[in-house]
Design a protein around this motif. Sequence first.
Motif, PDB file in Angstrom:
ATOM      1  N   TYR A   4      -6.675  -2.033   2.335  1.00  0.00           N
ATOM      2  CA  TYR A   4      -6.541  -0.935   3.285  1.00  0.00           C
ATOM      3  C   TYR A   4      -7.850  -0.237   3.590  1.00  0.00           C
ATOM      4  O   TYR A   4      -7.919   0.612   4.437  1.00  0.00           O
ATOM      5  N   ASN A  43       6.996   2.734   5.699  1.00  0.00           N
ATOM      6  CA  ASN A  43       6.890   1.854   6.860  1.00  0.00           C
ATOM      7  C   ASN A  43       8.287   1.374   7.233  1.00  0.00           C
ATOM      8  O   ASN A  43       8.953   0.689   6.460  1.00  0.00           O
ATOM      9  N   THR A  60      -2.421   7.959  10.210  1.00  0.00           N
ATOM     10  CA  THR A  60      -3.187   6.785   9.817  1.00  0.00           C
ATOM     11  C   THR A  60      -3.368   5.962  11.082  1.00  0.00           C
ATOM     12  O   THR A  60      -2.854   6.344  12.141  1.00  0.00           O
ATOM     13  N   ALA A  66       1.284   7.104  12.114  1.00  0.00           N
ATOM     14  CA  ALA A  66       1.300   8.553  11.975  1.00  0.00           C
ATOM     15  C   ALA A  66       0.379   8.943  10.830  1.00  0.00           C
ATOM     16  O   ALA A  66       0.560   8.483   9.693  1.00  0.00           O
ATOM     17  N   PHE A 112       2.364   3.433   1.745  1.00  0.00           N
ATOM     18  CA  PHE A 112       2.832   3.817   3.069  1.00  0.00           C
ATOM     19  C   PHE A 112       4.338   3.730   3.151  1.00  0.00           C
ATOM     20  O   PHE A 112       4.945   2.808   2.604  1.00  0.00           O
ATOM     21  N   HIS A 137       3.563   5.771   7.849  1.00  0.00           N
ATOM     22  CA  HIS A 137       3.034   7.065   7.415  1.00  0.00           C
ATOM     23  C   HIS A 137       2.545   6.954   5.978  1.00  0.00           C
ATOM     24  O   HIS A 137       3.214   6.348   5.148  1.00  0.00           O
ATOM     25  N   PRO A 138       1.388   7.531   5.680  1.00  0.00           N
ATOM     26  CA  PRO A 138       0.899   7.472   4.304  1.00  0.00           C
ATOM     27  C   PRO A 138       1.812   8.245   3.360  1.00  0.00           C
ATOM     28  O   PRO A 138       2.469   9.205   3.764  1.00  0.00           O
ATOM     29  N   GLY A 175       0.837  -1.188   0.000  1.00  0.00           N
ATOM     30  CA  GLY A 175       0.000   0.000   0.000  1.00  0.00           C
ATOM     31  C   GLY A 175       0.873   1.238   0.000  1.00  0.00           C
ATOM     32  O   GLY A 175       2.095   1.137   0.157  1.00  0.00           O
TER      33      GLY A 175
END
Lengths: 290, 497
Positions: free
Chosen positions: B2, A140, B462, B460, A138, A286-287, A136
């Motif tokens: 997600y 990470n 999310t 963070a 993100f 974090h996105p 996804g």
Amino acid sequence: MSGRIGVRKTYKLYVDGDFPRSESGRTYPALDHRGEVIARVAAATRKDLRGAVRAARRAQPSWAARTGYNRGQIIYRIAEMVEDRAAVFAAQVRMAGVAAAKARREVFRSIDRLVWYAGWADKYQQVIGNLNPVAGPFFNISVPEPTGVVGVIAPEAPALLGLVSRLAPVIVSGNTAVVLASERWPAPSVVLAEAMATADLPGGVVNILTGPRSGMAPYLASHLDVNGIDAYGADEDMLAGLEEAAAAGVKRVVGPPEGRIAWMDDRTAQSPYAIAAFTEIKTVWHPKGL
Amino acid sequence: MYDQTSERTPARRGEVVPSGLDYAPSLEAVDQVSIDESYDLWIDGKPSPPAANRYFPTVNPATEETLTRVAEGDGEDVDRAVAAARKAYNGAWGKMAGKERAKYLYRLARMLAERSREFAVLETLDGGKPIKESRDVDLPLASAHFFYYAGWADKLEYAFPGLDTRPLGVAAQVIPWNFPILMLAWKVAPALAAGNTVVLKPAETTPLTALAFARLTAEAGLPPGVLNIVTGGGGAGAEAVAHPGVDKVAFTGSTEVGKLIQKRLAGARKRLTLELGGKAPHIVFEDAPVDQAVEGVINGIFFNQGHVCCAGSRLLVQESIYDAFLDRLKVRLASLRVGDPLDKNTDVGAINSRAQLDKIGALVEIGVAEGAEMYQPPCALPERGYWFAPTLFMGVSQGHRIAREEIFGPVLSIMTFRTPVEAVEKANNTPYGLSAGVWTAKGSRILWVADRLRAGVVWANTYNKFDPASPFGGYRESGFGREGGRHGLLPYLRGGS
């Protein structure tokens, strides 16, 4: 003959950067391998232990907040101090009945092990941590962090190399330590404390208590402000007691492997995974996006 | 995978969602699921009646109807399961090359994905979680977990340079009722990838997907004894973890039981990992993107009815935005649909069991008695089944039990802070340390806060994101060891920890 009388050393505890006596005023005789008294060594109590844990807790955040580079320099500096006093250390090691050449080898291996771990201070994170390729958008990342205050039950023997081998991986990541020194051969740990105190190691990062361990060890394991226990110095009975005491606070106890430990063998007696054993993996998400 | 909550536009401030315009029910069909009249244990690759011939009912918590009866394993059954696991470890599985083990795990991943719909319905029937979640989260992640670890099975020597990557032997694994098939995947996939064999004890209230998975392993041709399942209550779990033939114990559940297991294993020289409770702080700074933060906070605590060890159950809002943020939260709360877990529109399903409902109720009563202000939106709950309305507590102080104890239900305790330092202090003021959330638009602050939070997972901007590649596990009384990612292999390797 000059008739000069030698000056004998008082063997004290090492707590918060200072060298206090036990609060109880008690000492116990440290014997050499022939059974002769080398010195009276401070016999720490639970109250001393509580003070040592407090000192370790106080010192921990700022020790962990230092850069790995700086922690590496300080641990390297400890190696320098031990090298400088190699003869003194060898003499202390010999009290355990170790032959001169073997004692020197143990001291040199201890120094080399300190240097080896010093180098890990700004590297273990790269080996133990990593970016995680999640499915996804993100960012990470998983990084190891010091767990906090670690109790170290030092191996009874080899008193110097055993202690160095277990203590260095604990503090290199930013943990602080409360050490229960070898009960039978306490002298090398006291000399090591003196080397540390002159090596820019901040007070409280390492605290070394000498004295009978059977009463102190379970107390250390049950202390709720201690985050982990290195129990390489515990026999089977003590290990079971430590593990039981540690359960109240869900703290990990790292016991010795079964069988003999080859302390002089670099391939097995030193490892980045010994550092990892007293770290916590923290994963941050974090996105990614516009 | 997600989309763990509905992505609806959050309601504007003050807006009330008219109930008359709510969605019509959209029920998931249950006809593809067949449930047997009773289930035996699964030992040595086949169903096996329990020695004492005792069975217990498992109920649908949304209807209180008994779904079926399940074997209640005891010490003798655990003996047989451990013996079967040992035989497989010494035999076929232990001798198999990593690349062949990998193929079995890949098969299981694929088969679980194929049968995903059936498993999702079964999970929702047995556990009460919304079908939306079992369908979109639990099952896809469970399959992905097997797929991820399958790939490690023949690459272990590259995972940790210099480490002894031989397996440990027989692993006893005890899993909870909040994510039954997903927790099975978290436990079984890395254990088998590393070459161990397993005795698994599913939760008493949610054994069905594990038993369905057992049948899947037979279809996959997994050698007998590699995965054994002993259903039952706490007694069967206690027998499994303490069994002398077990080399490794992995437990996910409450901190209370985790401590008992750790104590029980003292001196046993078994490797242990614990994934325990939490009381996660969820920090919202004044510069946070508010709509997203509200969604994150809602998802953080109401996902799976709050039956989540990493649930963001302590909300810390910066004082300057407290009133406005609370208004938004209340509006969003009112739009949560509580009800039939099989309805695809349902956001909050049934509480897993009567016992858990009682526990939530008791702690909420304590919250009121201690002086916190409770808010529940108007919310019609079904007459039968176990339900609890989404609940907020305002005016909570750090000493309140609802701010300290894990409620494991849809209950959020709200507190405030003024400065980042205060936020971190309050966040870390707990014996737990599993997870934490932080919402702010400032990048440097995210990193500053993340560095200082004593938690194994920090989300963070999310929350509640999970992935097979991402390690999960706690600090302090939330346990030790990690599941997921490269680190999730360590508990199952000889040189690991």
